[in-house]
Design a protein around this motif. Structure first.
Motif, PDB file in Angstrom:
ATOM      1  N   ASP A  71       0.873  -1.189  -0.012  1.00  0.00           N
ATOM      2  CA  ASP A  71       0.082  -0.015  -0.019  1.00  0.00           C
ATOM      3  C   ASP A  71       0.853   1.052  -0.156  1.00  0.00           C
ATOM      4  OD1 ASP A  71      -2.443  -1.485   0.217  1.00  0.00           O
ATOM      5  OD2 ASP A  71      -2.560  -1.275   2.103  1.00  0.00           O
ATOM      6  N   GLN A  72       0.864   2.170  -1.074  1.00  0.00           N
ATOM      7  CA  GLN A  72       1.426   3.300  -0.882  1.00  0.00           C
ATOM      8  C   GLN A  72       0.584   4.517  -1.674  1.00  0.00           C
ATOM      9  OE1 GLN A  72       4.720   3.041  -3.819  1.00  0.00           O
ATOM     10  NE2 GLN A  72       4.100   1.312  -4.280  1.00  0.00           N
ATOM     11  N   HIS A  87      -2.488   8.832   5.090  1.00  0.00           N
ATOM     12  CA  HIS A  87      -2.277   7.400   4.745  1.00  0.00           C
ATOM     13  C   HIS A  87      -3.051   6.368   5.279  1.00  0.00           C
ATOM     14  CE1 HIS A  87      -0.231   3.437   4.252  1.00  0.00           C
ATOM     15  NE2 HIS A  87       0.685   4.087   3.533  1.00  0.00           N
ATOM     16  N   GLN A  88      -3.259   6.641   6.745  1.00  0.00           N
ATOM     17  CA  GLN A  88      -3.883   5.863   7.578  1.00  0.00           C
ATOM     18  C   GLN A  88      -5.576   5.713   7.220  1.00  0.00           C
ATOM     19  OE1 GLN A  88      -2.586   6.689  11.435  1.00  0.00           O
ATOM     20  NE2 GLN A  88      -0.598   5.525  10.979  1.00  0.00           N
ATOM     21  N   ARG A  89      -5.846   7.137   6.875  1.00  0.00           N
ATOM     22  CA  ARG A  89      -7.340   7.275   6.653  1.00  0.00           C
ATOM     23  C   ARG A  89      -7.655   6.616   5.455  1.00  0.00           C
ATOM     24  NH1 ARG A  89     -10.538  13.003   5.922  1.00  0.00           N
ATOM     25  NH2 ARG A  89     -12.562  12.333   6.185  1.00  0.00           N
ATOM     26  N   LEU A  90      -6.960   7.011   4.471  1.00  0.00           N
ATOM     27  CA  LEU A  90      -7.181   6.245   3.001  1.00  0.00           C
ATOM     28  C   LEU A  90      -7.264   4.878   2.844  1.00  0.00           C
ATOM     29  CD1 LEU A  90      -7.238   6.632  -0.115  1.00  0.00           C
ATOM     30  CD2 LEU A  90      -4.802   6.547  -0.078  1.00  0.00           C
ATOM     31  N   ARG A 101      -9.213  -6.841  -0.131  1.00  0.00           N
ATOM     32  CA  ARG A 101      -8.630  -5.880  -1.213  1.00  0.00           C
ATOM     33  C   ARG A 101      -7.192  -6.511  -1.702  1.00  0.00           C
ATOM     34  NH1 ARG A 101      -5.322  -2.080   0.062  1.00  0.00           N
ATOM     35  NH2 ARG A 101      -5.390  -1.362   2.242  1.00  0.00           N
ATOM     36  N   PRO A 102      -6.497  -6.173  -2.988  1.00  0.00           N
ATOM     37  CA  PRO A 102      -5.282  -6.347  -3.018  1.00  0.00           C
ATOM     38  C   PRO A 102      -4.540  -4.977  -2.415  1.00  0.00           C
ATOM     39  CG  PRO A 102      -6.440  -5.635  -5.154  1.00  0.00           C
ATOM     40  CD  PRO A 102      -7.405  -5.895  -4.165  1.00  0.00           C
ATOM     41  N   LYS A 103      -3.271  -5.189  -2.461  1.00  0.00           N
ATOM     42  CA  LYS A 103      -2.603  -3.910  -2.067  1.00  0.00           C
ATOM     43  C   LYS A 103      -2.629  -3.005  -3.336  1.00  0.00           C
ATOM     44  CE  LYS A 103      -0.647  -5.589   1.616  1.00  0.00           C
ATOM     45  NZ  LYS A 103      -1.713  -5.484   2.962  1.00  0.00           N
ATOM     46  N   LEU A 104      -2.446  -1.572  -2.930  1.00  0.00           N
ATOM     47  CA  LEU A 104      -2.843  -0.564  -3.984  1.00  0.00           C
ATOM     48  C   LEU A 104      -1.744   0.606  -4.011  1.00  0.00           C
ATOM     49  CD1 LEU A 104      -6.781  -0.355  -3.425  1.00  0.00           C
ATOM     50  CD2 LEU A 104      -5.459  -1.413  -5.464  1.00  0.00           C
ATOM     51  N   ARG A 105      -1.699   1.119  -4.962  1.00  0.00           N
ATOM     52  CA  ARG A 105      -0.843   2.297  -5.022  1.00  0.00           C
ATOM     53  C   ARG A 105      -1.979   3.518  -5.526  1.00  0.00           C
ATOM     54  NH1 ARG A 105       1.756   5.627  -8.370  1.00  0.00           N
ATOM     55  NH2 ARG A 105       3.903   6.391  -7.781  1.00  0.00           N
ATOM     56  N   VAL A 106      -1.860   4.319  -4.780  1.00  0.00           N
ATOM     57  CA  VAL A 106      -2.965   5.552  -5.010  1.00  0.00           C
ATOM     58  C   VAL A 106      -2.033   6.729  -5.328  1.00  0.00           C
ATOM     59  CG1 VAL A 106      -4.815   6.872  -4.154  1.00  0.00           C
ATOM     60  CG2 VAL A 106      -4.614   4.612  -3.506  1.00  0.00           C
ATOM     61  N   SER A 107      -2.499   7.576  -6.219  1.00  0.00           N
ATOM     62  CA  SER A 107      -1.669   8.834  -6.326  1.00  0.00           C
ATOM     63  C   SER A 107      -2.673  10.101  -6.638  1.00  0.00           C
ATOM     64  CB  SER A 107      -0.622   8.680  -7.884  1.00  0.00           C
ATOM     65  OG  SER A 107      -0.249   9.913  -7.931  1.00  0.00           O
ATOM     66  N   THR A 108      -2.603  11.200  -5.879  1.00  0.00           N
ATOM     67  CA  THR A 108      -3.617  12.322  -6.046  1.00  0.00           C
ATOM     68  C   THR A 108      -2.744  13.401  -6.285  1.00  0.00           C
ATOM     69  OG1 THR A 108      -5.209  11.024  -4.615  1.00  0.00           O
ATOM     70  CG2 THR A 108      -5.284  13.503  -4.590  1.00  0.00           C
ATOM     71  N   GLN A 109      -3.346  14.139  -7.207  1.00  0.00           N
ATOM     72  CA  GLN A 109      -3.015  15.668  -7.321  1.00  0.00           C
ATOM     73  C   GLN A 109      -4.216  16.522  -6.922  1.00  0.00           C
ATOM     74  OE1 GLN A 109       0.820  14.835  -8.305  1.00  0.00           O
ATOM     75  NE2 GLN A 109       0.091  16.854  -8.753  1.00  0.00           N
TER      76      GLN A 109
END
Ligand code: PMV
Length: 330
Positions: A71-72, A87-90, A101-109
């Motif tokens: 998770d990142q 990070h924790q809230r997300l 769920r699978p591990k996920l990479r989330v990117s937000t701008q």
């Protein structure tokens, strides 16, 4: 019901199972003209009153999600530490959607000031749900998108469309009738001026602020009825294309919400000296005949509200304002 119960009820059997390599979504910021303040259920973000917002179509959050080996999350191109509350809230929200769920990479701008009263959590959660919908092929209706975003952050349910949007408070315990809907009536002469007075994080988050208001504010009894009637008046002004009435009602609504905050024990005051100076200046200009109004949320920044035709005058008095015409965008 806890957050996971609300999410799973709204997901109606859908799982967080990626069907595409990536999911991406932009969602806009919204500014409430009729405020949401007070929850009838905290985990589900179920409100005590209807609210009504205007979307700022080009300001918001772009989120992309891919499967990863851990998770990142990146926020505005910077990696966020696993110990960070963002990070924790997300990821606890994503766990509540699907604990397998699978591990996920989330990117937000975000192209807005995070946590400074410009509601980046609203556009952020709306973008997150939209990106998950793309990733997993959920084929959400706009109503389902709004409900799921609401469970992330209440006002996020309004970040699902351009123009005016109304959040119906709903009455059901499962929250399936508490969602936002676009009002398909544009009001092209409306202008918003963003004044970023400080980008400091707000002192008290909105959930804690609402809890404290419910628990201790003697004025709060009057709020839900006032707020619902105020939303009716705002909707009528939109239907009648009466910008002046809309602006006056929006300021009255915001001031009434802040009165409930100020009357809590201990008192919540989101205003900074800079905010008060702007409030006084707006009143002085109005006394001179300029139709200039304002609204404020759970933070120190002020959003000016005025007629597009007065933009040059407003900019002359507030040269740092970012003027946005919500109904004129590409
Ligand atoms: O959605 P939240 O929990 O960030 O609450 C938003 C509350 C206000 O911004 C003060 C009002 C509103 O309707 O957006």
């Amino acid at each position: 019901m806890n957050k996971a119960d609300f999410l799973q009820t709204a997901l109606a059997g859908r799982r967080l199972t990626p069907m595409n390599s990536t999911g991406e979504q932009f969602a806009p910021v919204n500014i409430a003209l009729g405020k949401y303040w007070g929850k009838r259920h905290f985990s589900g973000n179920l409100p005590t009153n209807d609210s009504l917002s205007i979307t700022l179509p080009e300001h918001g959050s772009s989120t992309s999600i891919t499967v990863s080996d851990c998770d990142q999350v990146q926020l505005n191109s910077n990696a966020v530490a696993a110990s960070d509350k963002f990070h924790q809230r997300l990821f606890s929200f994503l766990d509540a959607i699907d604990c397998q769920r699978p591990k996920l990479r989330v990117s937000t701008q975000n192209n807005i000031a995070t946590a400074a009263g410009l509601a980046s959590s609203a556009s952020g959660f709306a973008a997150l749900i939209g990106a998950l919908d793309q990733l997993c092929n959920w084929q959400l209706s706009q109503r389902e998108w709004s409900i799921l975003a609401r469970i992330g952050s209440g006002s996020a349910c309004r970040s699902i469309a351009n123009g005016f949007v109304r959040w119906h408070r709903g009455e059901r315990a499962d929250g399936l009738d508490s969602f936002a809907q676009p009002i398909n009536t544009p009001l092209p002469g409306l202008a918003v001026g963003l004044l970023t007075l400080t980008t400091a994080e707000k002192a008290i988050g909105s959930t804690q602020g609402m809890q404290q208001t419910l628990d201790t504010c003697p004025l709060f009894k009057a709020w839900p009825e006032f707020a619902n009637q105020s939303v009716e008046r705002l909707a009528l002004s939109i239907a009648q294309q009466n910008i002046s009435a809309l602006l006056a009602e929006a300021e009255h609504n915001a001031m009434t919400m802040h009165a409930t905050m100020i009357a809590t024990q201990p008192s919540i005051l989101y205003w900074q000296p800079e905010s008060v100076a702007v409030i006084q200046k707006v009143r002085a200009l109005r006394a001179q005949g300029l139709q200039l109004y304002l609204t404020m949320d759970a933070g120190p920044n002020v959003k000016l509200l005025f007629h597009q035709q007065d933009s040059q005058d407003v900019l002359a008095y507030f040269p740092t304002a970012e003027v946005i015409l919500p109904f004129e965008h590409s």
